[in-house]
Design a protein around this motif. Sequence first.
Motif, PDB file in Angstrom:
ATOM      1  N   LYS A   1       0.691  -1.173  -0.069  1.00 49.70           N
ATOM      2  CA  LYS A   1       0.004  -0.019  -0.136  1.00 49.70           C
ATOM      3  C   LYS A   1       0.719   1.411   0.130  1.00 49.70           C
ATOM      4  N   LEU A   2       1.932   1.086   0.805  1.00 51.57           N
ATOM      5  CA  LEU A   2       2.736   2.527   0.936  1.00 51.57           C
ATOM      6  C   LEU A   2       3.581   2.425  -0.408  1.00 51.57           C
ATOM      7  N   GLN A   3       3.872   1.404  -0.997  1.00 49.44           N
ATOM      8  CA  GLN A   3       4.771   1.632  -2.189  1.00 49.44           C
ATOM      9  C   GLN A   3       3.785   2.169  -3.478  1.00 49.44           C
ATOM     10  N   GLN A   4       2.550   1.576  -3.505  1.00 48.29           N
ATOM     11  CA  GLN A   4       1.731   2.084  -4.714  1.00 48.29           C
ATOM     12  C   GLN A   4       0.996   3.181  -4.489  1.00 48.29           C
ATOM     13  N   SER A   5       0.751   3.922  -3.097  1.00 53.36           N
ATOM     14  CA  SER A   5      -0.313   4.905  -2.870  1.00 53.36           C
ATOM     15  C   SER A   5      -0.245   6.215  -3.850  1.00 53.36           C
ATOM     16  N   LYS A   6       1.339   6.451  -4.170  1.00 57.36           N
ATOM     17  CA  LYS A   6       1.534   7.462  -5.020  1.00 57.36           C
ATOM     18  C   LYS A   6       1.212   7.378  -6.346  1.00 57.36           C
ATOM     19  N   TYR A   7       0.915   6.137  -6.745  1.00 62.31           N
ATOM     20  CA  TYR A   7       0.453   5.831  -8.149  1.00 62.31           C
ATOM     21  C   TYR A   7      -0.823   5.601  -8.220  1.00 62.31           C
ATOM     22  N   LEU A   8      -1.686   5.296  -7.418  1.00 64.25           N
ATOM     23  CA  LEU A   8      -2.701   4.704  -7.230  1.00 64.25           C
ATOM     24  C   LEU A   8      -3.683   5.689  -7.930  1.00 64.25           C
ATOM     25  N   GLU A   9      -3.898   7.013  -7.620  1.00 61.86           N
ATOM     26  CA  GLU A   9      -4.936   8.053  -8.128  1.00 61.86           C
ATOM     27  C   GLU A   9      -4.461   8.063  -9.784  1.00 61.86           C
ATOM     28  N   SER A  10      -3.274   8.177  -9.962  1.00 62.31           N
ATOM     29  CA  SER A  10      -3.040   8.355 -11.622  1.00 62.31           C
ATOM     30  C   SER A  10      -3.594   6.891 -12.354  1.00 62.31           C
ATOM     31  N   SER A  11      -3.094   5.721 -11.626  1.00 61.73           N
ATOM     32  CA  SER A  11      -3.530   4.513 -12.639  1.00 61.73           C
ATOM     33  C   SER A  11      -5.217   4.575 -12.684  1.00 61.73           C
TER      34      SER A  11
END
Length: 428
Positions: free
Chosen positions: A169-179
Motif C-alpha cells: 500500500k505504501l509503495q503504490q499509494s503515490k501511483y494509485l490515483e493516476s492509475s
Amino acid sequence: MYKQNFKIILSFLFILLSNFIFSQKKFTIVLDAGHGGSDHGANRSYNDIGRVAEKDITLAIVLKLGNMLEKNKDFKVIYTRKIDEYPSLSDRTNLANRSKADLFVSVHCNASGRSGPYGTETYVQGPDQNDTNLEVAKRENDVIYLDEKDKQTFGSYDPSSPESLIALKLQQSKYLESSLLLGGFVENNFVNKDKRFSRGVFQKNLHVLRMNAMPSVLIETGFINHPEESHYLASDKGQEEIASSIYDAIISYKKAVDRKSGGSIAIKKPEPEKPTELPLKNDFRILLMSSPMKFNDGDPALKGLNYILQIKENGQYKYYYGVTNMASVRDINLKTAKDAGFRNAFAVGFMPNQKLSTGYYTIELHAGEKLNGNSPILLAYKNAERNKENGVFYYTYGKVYTLEDAVKLQKEIEAKGIKNTVIQKVYK
C-alpha cells in the motif's frame, strides 16, 4: 574580441536549446502485450474461426495501439515484445523502470470457467479488496512459474501477510490515483465509444504491476471464452476499436497530467512524505442496494461489480461491495460504486467479530422449487432446514453468531460446489 563574443553567444544558445529539448521530453509509454511464446494465455477453439489465443490478440492490439501513439510526436513508445516471444515478468517491469516510463499499459484477454461472463475490466495495483473472484489474479500471477528469474524475484513475496500488504500500500499509494484515472478513461471509452459492457476498474495484487515505479494498468479487453466477444476480439475491427479507445484514454490522461503539472512532465518534484494511514476500528462495506430479488454473480443488475457480499435480512437482500478498514480504500470503493451507477450507495461500518445478541447467521442454500432427494444440496447437507413461504421453498444450513464466521461457512459450502448461496441474518 568578436570571436570570443561569438563563442559566448553560441554557448548561451546551446544552453537554451538544451533546456528547451529537455523541457520537451517525450511522454514515455511502455506497452506490454500479455503472455507470448510458450505462454499462450487463455485460448479457445471455434468451428468458424479456429483457435483463438490470448497471446496473439494482445500482440495485435498492442501493435495497433503503438502505431497510433508513434504518429503523435508527444509520445515515445517502448514495447515489452513485438513478436511471439515470452519476456519474463521481471524483464517487463525492469524495462519499464529502466526507461523511466511515465506509464505502463499491459493488455490481456479475460477468461472464465463459464461461457456467460463478458465485458471489459481494468486493474490497478493494490491490495485485494476481498479474497473472492481471484481468477484474474491467479491466472496472471501463475505465469511466474514459467521463468526462473521470476521465481527468484517474486517467490519471497507473501500476498497474504499483513506486512506485505502494508508495504504494498505504501509503495503504490503515490501511483494509485493516476492509475485509477487512466483506468476510468479506458473503461468509459469502451462503453461510450465502442458500446461495450464495462465490468469496472478494480484493485488487484498483480505481479506485473506491483514492481513498477510509475502509474500502471492491466486491461482485460474481453472474455475469450464468450462466443460473441471472442469473435470481436479476434477480428481486425474489434482490435482496431480497442486500440483506439485505449489511445484516446491515454490522450485524455496526458492532458489531465499536463494540466495538473502546469504543462511540463519533464521535471518531477519529489512528493512530501505522507503520514502512514492507520486502520479504522470498523470494517467498511459499500451498501449498493436492497431488493426483495436475489441476484447472482454476473447479473446485469450488479453493473459489472465484483466483490459483492449478499446478506438477507427481513426478506430483503442487501448487496454490499468491497470490504476494508482503511479510509482511503473505503472512499475509493464508494466512488467506484457511484461511478458504476449506484448513485445512492453509502458506506456501512461493521464491528469486526461482533456477535449478534438478538439472533444468528445462517446460509440460504436454495430459494425456489422444492428439491428432490438427489439434489447435490441435500446430498451434501441432509440436515438442511426447509421452509416454505408464499409458494417458495427455502433451504438453510448452519448457525453462527458473527459475520466473519458466516463468510467462512459460506466459503466452505461453496468449496463443495454449491454456488450462489446467501448469508441470512435471523432474528430470535
